[in-house]
Write an enzyme that holds these catalytic residues in place. Structure first.
Site, short mmCIF file in Angstrom:
data_model
loop_
_atom_site.label_atom_id
_atom_site.label_comp_id
_atom_site.label_asym_id
_atom_site.label_seq_id
_atom_site.Cartn_x
_atom_site.Cartn_y
_atom_site.Cartn_z
N GLU A 76 -31.68 -21.02 48.23
CA GLU A 76 -31.67 -19.81 47.42
C GLU A 76 -30.85 -19.95 46.14
OE1 GLU A 76 -30.43 -16.37 49.55
OE2 GLU A 76 -31.50 -15.03 48.19
N ASP A 77 -29.71 -20.59 46.22
CA ASP A 77 -28.76 -20.53 45.09
C ASP A 77 -28.57 -21.81 44.31
OD1 ASP A 77 -28.32 -17.95 45.83
OD2 ASP A 77 -26.51 -18.37 46.98
#
Ligand code: MN
Length: 505
Positions: A76-77
């Site tokens: 996700e990041d």
């Protein structure tokens, strides 16, 4: 205080050298991926995945879960992709990391409907219990560091914790996580009540704790004088949030709370549990109606222990909880205890990787073929899970019980689909695009012309699947016909279609 990869590996006394190497590799990838990112506290981001890895290792879960916990924010990041994880760590860990990533996209919208939907969603779309464990531990670390988050976000996050994560932890019997999550969220969500509970306990706290320790020592001595050899005792003070729940039902009078102070006695066998109960009743006078046998009659979430409340000579009423080592582990870790390594007893590490029974209880959500192939299948359904199923029909509600939604989650015939805003819509199995459209709004239902499901264009008669993301397409020229009744499944949609046809006729 900050965990290091060394700490994690040292904690994993139960793992093989290969398994530790896997966890170390996960750390190197995560460390590189998060390089330069900071937490809200200003610390390097990697402290968060490391804290999660450490907690998971302390719970004793398998190496794949610890590795996935360390990698949980990478897709996700960071620049790391699903393909990278698949290539470097294989299908099982990819499945876990992606599972956590997907759950992260779900938001709490503050209405009862969404709140219940989300709770169900947690259980329903988690095709592997390990995903939930990682997610709960992720939330716990975020709650521990909530003071660094912007003020306006604190309330929402803490409320989401109480509304969604705490009930999930409770239902899965993970007492250890539940208590800490509750007590961390409490002051943010109910600051005035928190202050009030604190005030009620503050002045007596020191005294209470000293009395509890006296009781524990007296009991320890008495048990030691008798034939009992293998036992231990510990004292526990009820968590503030749990106390608050009870005070609200007991007119805010501490004298009406009998389990504020408790002593746990952990013994070697079930037989000894009953033996100790007898010894205690001989020593201190039990309160009538307060003896509870959760060994013969476990709670719906699997909790087992003997409880009794006694009047001690130290001017305090104390609840005593008697259990075996196994029961204690289950009370602390709940469903996660079925995932943990069995240490020593059997002479060496021996994984009980039997989460497949869990998934066998949610057959509609299926198994991912690659993942099943990657893992050994060992199906023994624990007795308490069977008990949950039967407790549906003979549910006796005590004030400590939550609603009976646990098995409804497992055996429900519902699916959960998302709007483009990540709102959750809950529908019966086999529901179609038309049902979804009417669930959103009658006006949308009456003009639905198709939908994009997970980005692909489909017709209005298409059946939806659990986890689908649905974007409705409408057209002024589109309107209900008799044909729609052939594939509209919800009573809501069918009623509105009939009403439309009647009006149009
Ligand atoms: Mn995280």
């Amino acid at each position: 205080m900050t965990a290091t990869i060394k700490d994690i590996l040292t904690t994993m006394t139960y793992a093989t050298a290969d398994e530790k190497a896997l966890v170390e590799r996960a750390f190197m990838v995560a460390d590189k991926a998060h390089d330069g990112q900071l937490r809200k506290s200003g610390e390097p981001y990697i402290i968060h995945p490391l804290a999660i890895g450490k907690m998971l290792a302390e719970m004793g879960v398998d190496a794949a879960t610890v590795a996935a916990g360390i990698l949980h924010d990478t897709i996700e990041d960071t620049a790391v992709t699903s393909d990278d994880i698949k290539r470097d760590f294989g299908d099982e860990i990819l499945f876990l990391v992606e599972g956590v990533t997907k759950l992260g996209g779900v938001r709490y919208r503050g209405t009862d409907r969404h709140n219940e939907s989300l709770r169900r969603l947690f259980v329903a779309t988690s095709r592997d219990i390990r995903i939930l464990i990682i997610k709960l531990v992720d939330r716990l670390h975020n709650m521990r560091t909530l003071q660094h988050v912007a003020k306006e976000k604190q309330f929402r996050i803490a409320q989401e914790t109480l509304q969604i994560y705490v009930p999930v932890a409770h239902r899965l019997g993970i007492g250890r996580l539940r208590k800490e999550l509750e007590d961390l969220a409490f002051p943010y969500v109910y600051p005035d009540d928190h202050e009030r509970v604190l005030a009620l306990t503050r002045e007596h706290r020191k005294h209470d704790e000293a009395m509890l320790e006296k009781c524990r020592k007296a009991l320890q001595r008495r048990l030691g004088e008798l034939t009992l050899t293998n036992f231990r005792t510990s004292g526990r003070v009820k968590g503030l949030y749990s106390l608050y729940q009870k005070l609200k039902r007991r007119h805010w009078d501490m004298n009406n709370v009998y389990d504020y102070l408790a002593i746990r006695v952990i013994v070697g066998s079930v037989e000894e549990c009953y033996q100790v109960l007898g010894i205690i009743h001989e020593l201190w006078r039990p309160m009538p109606g307060r003896i509870k046998d959760y060994i013969a009659f476990p709670k719906p979430n699997g909790y087992r222990s003997l409880h009794t409340t006694v009047a001690t000579p130290y001017d305090r009423v104390v609840e005593i909880q008697i259990r075996t080592e196994d029961m204690h582990r289950a009370a602390e870790l709940g469903i996660a205890s079925h995932l943990v390594y069995k240490t020593q007893q059997n002479g060496g590490p021996n994984v009980t990787k039997n989460e497949s029974w869990f998934r066998s209880l949610i057959p509609r959500f299926g198994k991912t073929p690659e993942v099943v192939a990657a893992r050994p299948e060992a199906v023994t359904i624990p007795d308490w899970i069977k008990a949950v199923a039967t407790s549906y029909t003979h549910h006796d509600v005590t004030d400590d019980d939550f609603d009976d939604a646990l098995h409804q989650d497992f055996f429900s015939t519902r699916i959960f689909v998302f709007t483009p805003n990540n709102d959750v819509v809950d529908l019966p199995v086999n529901a179609t695009v038309v049902d979804f459209a009417f669930e959103i709004h009658s006006d949308i239902g009456e003009h639905v012309s198709g939908a994009r499901v997970n980005g692909k264009f489909v017709g209005i008669d298409t059946a939806l699947k659990n986890g689908d993301r649905v974007e409705i397409e409408t057209s002024e020229r589109s309107h209900p016909t008799y044909k729609w009744l052939e594939f509209a499944k919800t009573s809501e949609a069918r009623r509105k279609i009939r009403a439309y046809l009647k009006k149009a006729a």
